[in-house]
Design an enzyme around this catalytic site. Structure first.
Site, PDB file in Angstrom:
ATOM      1  N   HIS A 213       0.892  -1.087  -0.082  1.00  0.00           N
ATOM      2  CA  HIS A 213      -0.112   0.035   0.047  1.00  0.00           C
ATOM      3  C   HIS A 213       0.929   1.316   0.105  1.00  0.00           C
ATOM      4  O   HIS A 213       0.211   2.348  -0.242  1.00  0.00           O
ATOM      5  CB  HIS A 213      -1.014  -0.061   1.219  1.00  0.00           C
ATOM      6  CG  HIS A 213      -2.233  -0.937   0.953  1.00  0.00           C
ATOM      7  ND1 HIS A 213      -3.535  -0.576   1.225  1.00  0.00           N
ATOM      8  CD2 HIS A 213      -2.234  -2.173   0.174  1.00  0.00           C
ATOM      9  CE1 HIS A 213      -4.407  -1.352   0.617  1.00  0.00           C
ATOM     10  NE2 HIS A 213      -3.388  -2.399   0.215  1.00  0.00           N
ATOM     11  N   SER A 217      -0.259  -1.300  -6.110  1.00  0.00           N
ATOM     12  CA  SER A 217      -0.176  -2.610  -7.001  1.00  0.00           C
ATOM     13  C   SER A 217       0.682  -2.036  -8.262  1.00  0.00           C
ATOM     14  O   SER A 217       0.333  -0.971  -9.125  1.00  0.00           O
ATOM     15  CB  SER A 217      -1.416  -2.929  -7.500  1.00  0.00           C
ATOM     16  OG  SER A 217      -2.291  -3.530  -6.443  1.00  0.00           O
ATOM     17  N   LYS A 241     -14.536  -7.995  -8.153  1.00  0.00           N
ATOM     18  CA  LYS A 241     -13.765  -9.035  -9.192  1.00  0.00           C
ATOM     19  C   LYS A 241     -13.062 -10.214  -8.427  1.00  0.00           C
ATOM     20  O   LYS A 241     -13.089 -11.275  -8.663  1.00  0.00           O
ATOM     21  CB  LYS A 241     -12.690  -8.208  -9.770  1.00  0.00           C
ATOM     22  CG  LYS A 241     -11.935  -8.893 -10.998  1.00  0.00           C
ATOM     23  CD  LYS A 241     -11.161  -7.816 -11.811  1.00  0.00           C
ATOM     24  CE  LYS A 241     -10.454  -8.718 -12.884  1.00  0.00           C
ATOM     25  NZ  LYS A 241      -9.816  -7.559 -13.997  1.00  0.00           N
ATOM     26  N   ASP A 242     -12.505  -9.727  -7.088  1.00  0.00           N
ATOM     27  CA  ASP A 242     -11.998 -10.898  -6.232  1.00  0.00           C
ATOM     28  C   ASP A 242     -12.927 -11.767  -5.686  1.00  0.00           C
ATOM     29  O   ASP A 242     -12.880 -12.907  -5.600  1.00  0.00           O
ATOM     30  CB  ASP A 242     -11.374  -9.964  -5.061  1.00  0.00           C
ATOM     31  CG  ASP A 242      -9.989  -9.330  -5.432  1.00  0.00           C
ATOM     32  OD1 ASP A 242      -9.398  -9.703  -6.504  1.00  0.00           O
ATOM     33  OD2 ASP A 242      -9.374  -8.650  -4.441  1.00  0.00           O
ATOM     34  N   GLU A 285       5.024 -33.607  -0.970  1.00  0.00           N
ATOM     35  CA  GLU A 285       3.918 -33.366  -1.535  1.00  0.00           C
ATOM     36  C   GLU A 285       4.247 -32.371  -2.974  1.00  0.00           C
ATOM     37  O   GLU A 285       5.396 -32.111  -3.106  1.00  0.00           O
ATOM     38  CB  GLU A 285       3.086 -32.046  -0.804  1.00  0.00           C
ATOM     39  CG  GLU A 285       2.562 -33.015   0.468  1.00  0.00           C
ATOM     40  CD  GLU A 285       1.048 -33.381   0.265  1.00  0.00           C
ATOM     41  OE1 GLU A 285       0.691 -34.390  -0.421  1.00  0.00           O
ATOM     42  OE2 GLU A 285       0.067 -32.804   0.991  1.00  0.00           O
TER      43      GLU A 285
END
Lengths: 418, 183
Positions: A213, A217, A241-242, A285
């Site tokens: 922040h 972005s 959107k998220d 894994e």
């Protein structure tokens, strides 16, 4: 950003003393976000969602789990059969681990493609690398808890890597084990670490977001935001959107949970741990397989350093080297969109990671040994040679003046505001 | 604090005194914190009850020539092999320069017919095969680790594969002709 004036007297009273409403307004509502983010920018928040699910399911699983070598395996089976919705909690937790790594790996490759690690976001990126290390430690300790054959032997093989340390290797391993072999003290402390680490990850995610922040972005064109014409508020544009992305993730995640819950698990882990019998083929894994391949790629000593030590160093270095990428990548251009050669090199690197994963999943025999060595060599060449040289040699395409100029046809910055 | 007398103005003297106090206080603080961390770190080391289980007595009378048994010592498998005279001869005849981790067979046994080893591969801790009938013994007649393909000979010495060292010989003693105390 202006400080909002609150009209509700209660909110006003609280906000004057603890400005959580102003904070939320600044960082989640009107928070200026590039207007051109694509769906690859969903995966950070998706990883966050999975982290919360993991912590929630983990807390409730721990209420029915017994971290003792005599009871651990049975307590997990009891969770599966007798505890109300225990099967759901466990399958959500087990598959959640895989979903977490899928989300985070996509998030990392997004960063690699669009150059999100470059100035001024180096620290943001490095915190991400630390989170990745912490995730791997959490996943590994968690894998040990059901005390199946894979749990036990994964713990044995991984902790034995520390015997590679000269002189004090043996002492370190006994300290890690709390004994002279993997045993009850080991299981106990792994449970403790497995409970602790996710909260450390949670704190690191906060620092990650804090750093995010500050300079905000990155975006697909990799050009800085130059003004309000380049941004849209986070809410409602990116919250929705998220949320959509989360719906898609949940479809995939729950499809595994309900229809193929053991898809990612080795069947051998449903055999209780037996310290006197090694399974014929030990595999980690899936999300650790590329690193396992790098560990095994070293079969010869070099400069009097034993192969085992080299393998361990290379394995840790393969993740750690990401932290140096902001300085290894010498290109001035962030986004691969304007780097025609890097765009191909990126996919070559991606395929290299898949090859390493394939090698790590299979026994080291025949051509796979050589393939693993070549893929490991290329992995490090990508960072140490290709990235520095390409940044200098590559002829990049012209970078747009601004986000608006790039995404508004024929437009220049600021035009669409009128 | 003799050096303050030689420095210039009283302000400088005051400054260096402050610096000295700051550095010494911080040093004591850091060292103290580091020392306080030790009990926490040491609490993770093997506890007294774990250390107390440090020896195991084994009756070796039932083990016939050519047979081997596995016993547990400190949570680890220990291989006890009653070697045949052919195995003893082969191990003793082996030239040291051909071994990745050169050790004579005589240095690895107390009585040539009894080979006692920690049954843990020195690569990454798997248990080598070769104890039971029908298990692969590797190309050198000793043990074979299935995890990453290390071959050990009839003295438990590494001959081929990624393991860097020979199988470890634990501390042991024949307390009687028929009893071994491991540890």
């Amino acid at each position: 950003m202006t400080t909002p004036t609150w009209t509700n007297p209660i909110i006003k009273w609280i906000d004057y003393r603890l400005p959580i409403f102003t904070f939320t307004q600044h960082h989640l509502v009107e928070y200026p976000t590039p207007k051109n983010l694509n769906y690859w920018w969903n995966f950070g928040s998706l990883a966050g969602v999975v982290l919360v699910i993991m912590i929630a399911t983990g807390i409730f699983l721990s209420m029915s789990y017994t971290p003792h070598v005599d009871y651990a395996f049975d307590s997990v089976e009891r969770i599966m059969r007798d505890v109300n919705y225990g099967w759901l909690l466990r399958y959500l937790h087990m598959n959640g681990g895989s979903m977490f790594f899928i989300a985070v790996y996509i998030h990392v490759f997004r960063g690699l493609y669009y150059g999100s690690y470059k100035a001024p976001r180096e620290i943001l990126w490095i915190i991400g690398v630390i989170i990745l290390f912490a995730m791997m430690a959490t996943a590994f300790t968690g894998y040990v808890l059901p005390w199946g054959q894979m749990s036990f032997w994964a713990a044995t093989v991984i902790t034995n890597m520390f015997t590679a340390v000269p002189l004090v290797g043996e002492a370190i391993v006994n300290w890690l084990w709390g004994g002279f072999a993997v045993g009850n003290p080991t299981l106990n402390r792994f449970f403790s670490f497995h409970y602790l680490l996710p909260f450390i990850i949670f704190a690191l995610v906060f620092v990650h977001l804090w750093a995010l922040h500050v300079h905000k972005s990155n975006n697909p064109v990799g050009v800085d935001m130059k003004g309000p014409q380049d941004t849209i508020p986070f809410h409602p544009y990116y919250t929705i959107k998220d949320a959509y992305g989360m719906g898609v993730l949940m479809l995939v995640y729950l499809a595994f949970v309900f229809f193929a819950p053991n898809f990612f698990l080795e069947p051998d882990n449903y055999i209780e741990a037996n310290p006197l019998q090694t399974p014929p083929h030990i595999v980690p894994e899936w999300y650790l397989m590329p690193f396992y391949a790098i560990l095994r790629a070293f079969t010869q000593e070099f400069l009097w350093i034993p192969a085992k030590v080299l393998g361990v160093i290379a394995m840790f270095a393969s993740v750690g080297i990401l932290a140096l990428l902001p300085w290894l990548d010498t290109s001035k251009v962030r986004s691969a969109r304007f780097r025609p050669i890097y765009k191909q090199v990126f996919w070559l690197f991606f395929v290299d990671c898949l090859v390493l994963g394939y090698v790590g999943a299979n026994p080291p025999e025949g051509y796979l040994i050589l393939l693993g060595q070549v893929a490991t060599a290329y992995y490090f060449l990508h960072f140490l040679v290709v990235m520095p040289v390409l940044g200098i040699m590559e002829k990049t395409r012209p970078v747009p003046d601004s986000i608006s100029a790039a995404v508004t046809p024929g437009g220049t910055s600021g035009k669409e505001d009128t | 604090m003799t050096e303050t007398a030689t420095t210039g103005t009283p302000a400088d003297a005051e400054k260096s005194r402050r610096d000295f106090l700051l550095v010494t206080t911080s040093t004591v603080g850091v060292v103290g914190t580091a020392l306080a961390a030790w009990p926490f770190i040491d609490s993770m080391n093997p506890a007294a009850d774990v250390r107390a289980l440090s020896s195991t007595d084994v009756d070796i009378t039932p083990i016939e020539v050519g047979q081997a048994i596995t016993v547990v010592w400190r949570g680890k498998p220990v291989f006890i092999r009653h070697r045949t005279s052919k195995e003893i001869d082969e191990s003793a005849a082996m030239a040291l320069e051909d071994l990745p981790d050169p050790e004579t067979d005589a240095d690895r046994v107390k009585k040539p017919e009894w080979l006692i080893l920690v049954g843990i591969c020195t690569h990454l801790g798997c248990i080598p095969l070769g104890q039971r009938k029908g298990e692969p013994k590797g190309e050198y007649g000793g043990w074979f680790c299935p995890c990453h393909g290390s071959h050990y000979d009839t003295s438990g010495r590494i001959r081929r594969g990624p393991a860097p060292k020979n199988l470890t010989v634990p501390t042991y003693a024949f307390i009687e002709d028929t009893t071994v105390r491991v540890g």
